[in-house]
Design a protein around this motif. Structure first.
Motif, PDB file in Angstrom:
ATOM      1  N   ILE A   1      -0.196   7.573  -9.969  1.00 46.68           N
ATOM      2  CA  ILE A   1       0.054   8.419  -8.807  1.00 46.68           C
ATOM      3  C   ILE A   1       0.219   9.861  -9.297  1.00 46.68           C
ATOM      4  O   ILE A   1       1.113  10.139 -10.107  1.00 46.68           O
TER       5      ILE A   1
ATOM      6  N   ASN B   1       6.301   4.191  -3.835  1.00 42.64           N
ATOM      7  CA  ASN B   1       5.060   3.837  -3.161  1.00 42.64           C
ATOM      8  C   ASN B   1       5.091   2.400  -2.631  1.00 42.64           C
ATOM      9  O   ASN B   1       4.572   2.113  -1.540  1.00 42.64           O
TER      10      ASN B   1
ATOM     11  N   GLY C   1       4.888   2.084   1.233  1.00 46.35           N
ATOM     12  CA  GLY C   1       3.680   1.357   1.592  1.00 46.35           C
ATOM     13  C   GLY C   1       3.982   0.172   2.489  1.00 46.35           C
ATOM     14  O   GLY C   1       3.198  -0.150   3.398  1.00 46.35           O
TER      15      GLY C   1
ATOM     16  N   LEU D   1       8.583   8.506  -0.531  1.00 48.96           N
ATOM     17  CA  LEU D   1       7.669   9.549  -1.016  1.00 48.96           C
ATOM     18  C   LEU D   1       7.589  10.743  -0.077  1.00 48.96           C
ATOM     19  O   LEU D   1       7.683  11.897  -0.503  1.00 48.96           O
TER      20      LEU D   1
END
Length: 407
Positions: free
Chosen positions: A130, A157, A161, A233
């Motif tokens: 990332i 993430n 996610g 994030l």
């Protein structure tokens, strides 16, 4: 002359009146019991009491919708997975499971989630690097992270996610979840997650293991508080705008909630994070205590492993009192904690120690995973896929082939 029979105590009329009274006394409690029996069979287990003490109860006609967000790698999932199925997913049987996990040699163990009552979405993916933004490099620190800032970004993430998967499922089906439970693949649950932990407007996290912020190994909240808590994030730029720098995962997590004005609360919870990492024993002031899986608990997300305790009873207090309470400390009073000497690998015959603690059902599921063969593993994943609304993953044979070999 008046008929004296009319006034006799055992006249037919008097007997008839008494019979009706007796019959009513019998019928009323029987009818009440039948009503209770019928009402209990039409309710979902555990949901009647979830909102019993809140200011905004949901009527029984609308049981709350719950999303269970399960994230992380499957290294010891044969130990932790069965406890998640039994003590979260089956406790709240109308909850929807969302799995977000990286593909590796242990991912085949995720096939045991075929036992989950309901599966909304599964994403098993090949993780890639990332890119680190300038804001992330300022806000986050690599200190005490095994994989540096990249490790934090990978974890963030996974969490965010999973939130994206939940939002997509909601949009497709035109509804909003009332609650989101976020837990880790490596979490072992020693007892069920209780309904008293669902409190509107307050995000629940475990106490201890706070590392200067808040324990981020579990979270439970209504949809609005959960959106903030799981946006690991996308909220980093706002932390950067607030002038916050050099935050570890736990401090960044607390800063998210504080800057977004989300109320949080801590409660002891019956789970621990199963770890293969080695830690010095006894732990120093900023060391990490590793709990025995046999601890009476609740361990609230402390690191743990199956072991013969090296320290219990009166031995525990002096060690735990020597730890920085705002760092790796966990609750230990009232003989709730037993400590492992975790400076080396797991001890011989740890399987027997685990099985003695876990009980028959979880032991059986562990053994089933260990006995998996390629074709059976593929069949388990295919069974999961057929029951899942959204499936994003490699072919079942590829997942199974990374950890199993054809015989």
């Amino acid at each position: 002359m008046k008929n004296p029979i009319k006034f006799l105590p055992h006249s037919p009329r008097r007997l008839l009146a008494l019979d009706w009274r007796i019959l009513l006394l019998i019928l009323f409690p029987l009818t009440f019991l039948i009503y209770l029996s019928l009402s209990s069979t039409t309710s979902v287990s555990g949901f009647k009491s979830i909102f019993a003490n809140t200011h905004n109860p949901i009527p029984p006609a609308h049981p709350p919708r719950i999303a269970v967000c399960l994230v992380g790698g499957a290294r010891r999932f044969e130990l932790t997975g069965p406890s998640i199925v039994e003590r979260i997913l089956r406790v709240y049987g109308n909850s929807d499971l969302f799995l977000h996990s990286p593909l590796d040699s242990n991912a085949y163990k995720l096939s045991l989630l075929k036992e989950a009552p309901r599966i909304a979405a599964v994403k098993i993916f090949v993780p890639g690097t990332i890119p680190v933004t300038e804001a992330q490099s300022r806000v986050l620190t690599a200190q005490n992270s095994p994989n540096g800032v990249q490790g934090l970004l990978q974890y963030f993430n996974l969490v965010e996610g999973c939130l994206a998967m939940i939002k997509e499922h909601q949009e497709k089906n035109n509804f909003t979840y009332d609650w989101i439970i976020r837990t880790r693949v490596d979490g072992y649950w020693s007892a069920p997650l209780g309904p008293e932990n669902f409190v509107p407007g307050q995000y629940l996290v475990p106490p201890g293991s706070s590392y200067g912020g808040l324990n981020d190994r579990f979270g439970l909240g209504d949809f609005n508080t959960s959106v903030v808590a799981l946006s690991r994030l996308s909220l980093v730029p706002q932390l950067d705008s607030a002038g916050l720098t050099q935050l570890n995962s736990e401090r960044a997590f607390k800063a998210q909630l504080v800057t977004q004005k989300v109320q949080y609360t801590t409660k002891p919870l019956p789970f621990c994070v199963v770890t293969d990492r080695r830690y010095a024993f006894p732990p120093a002031r900023f060391g990490v205590p590793v709990a025995s899986l046999s601890s009476p608990g609740p361990l609230s997300g402390a690191k743990c492993r199956p072991c013969r305790p090296a320290c219990s009873g009166s031995c525990v207090g002096p060690i735990m009192n020597g730890l920085a309470k705002w760092w790796s400390w966990t609750e230990w009073a009232n003989n709730t904690l037993e400590l492992c000497d975790a400076h080396d690998e797991w001890e011989n015959k740890w399987e027997e120690l685990f099985d003695n603690v876990a009980g028959f059902n979880l032991t059986s599921m562990r053994k089933n995973v260990w006995a998996l063969e390629m074709d059976q593993c593929v069949n388990w994943f295919e069974e999961m896929r057929r029951r899942t609304a959204q499936w994003i993953a490699p072919q079942a044979r590829e997942i199974c082939g990374l950890g199993l070999r054809p015989k």
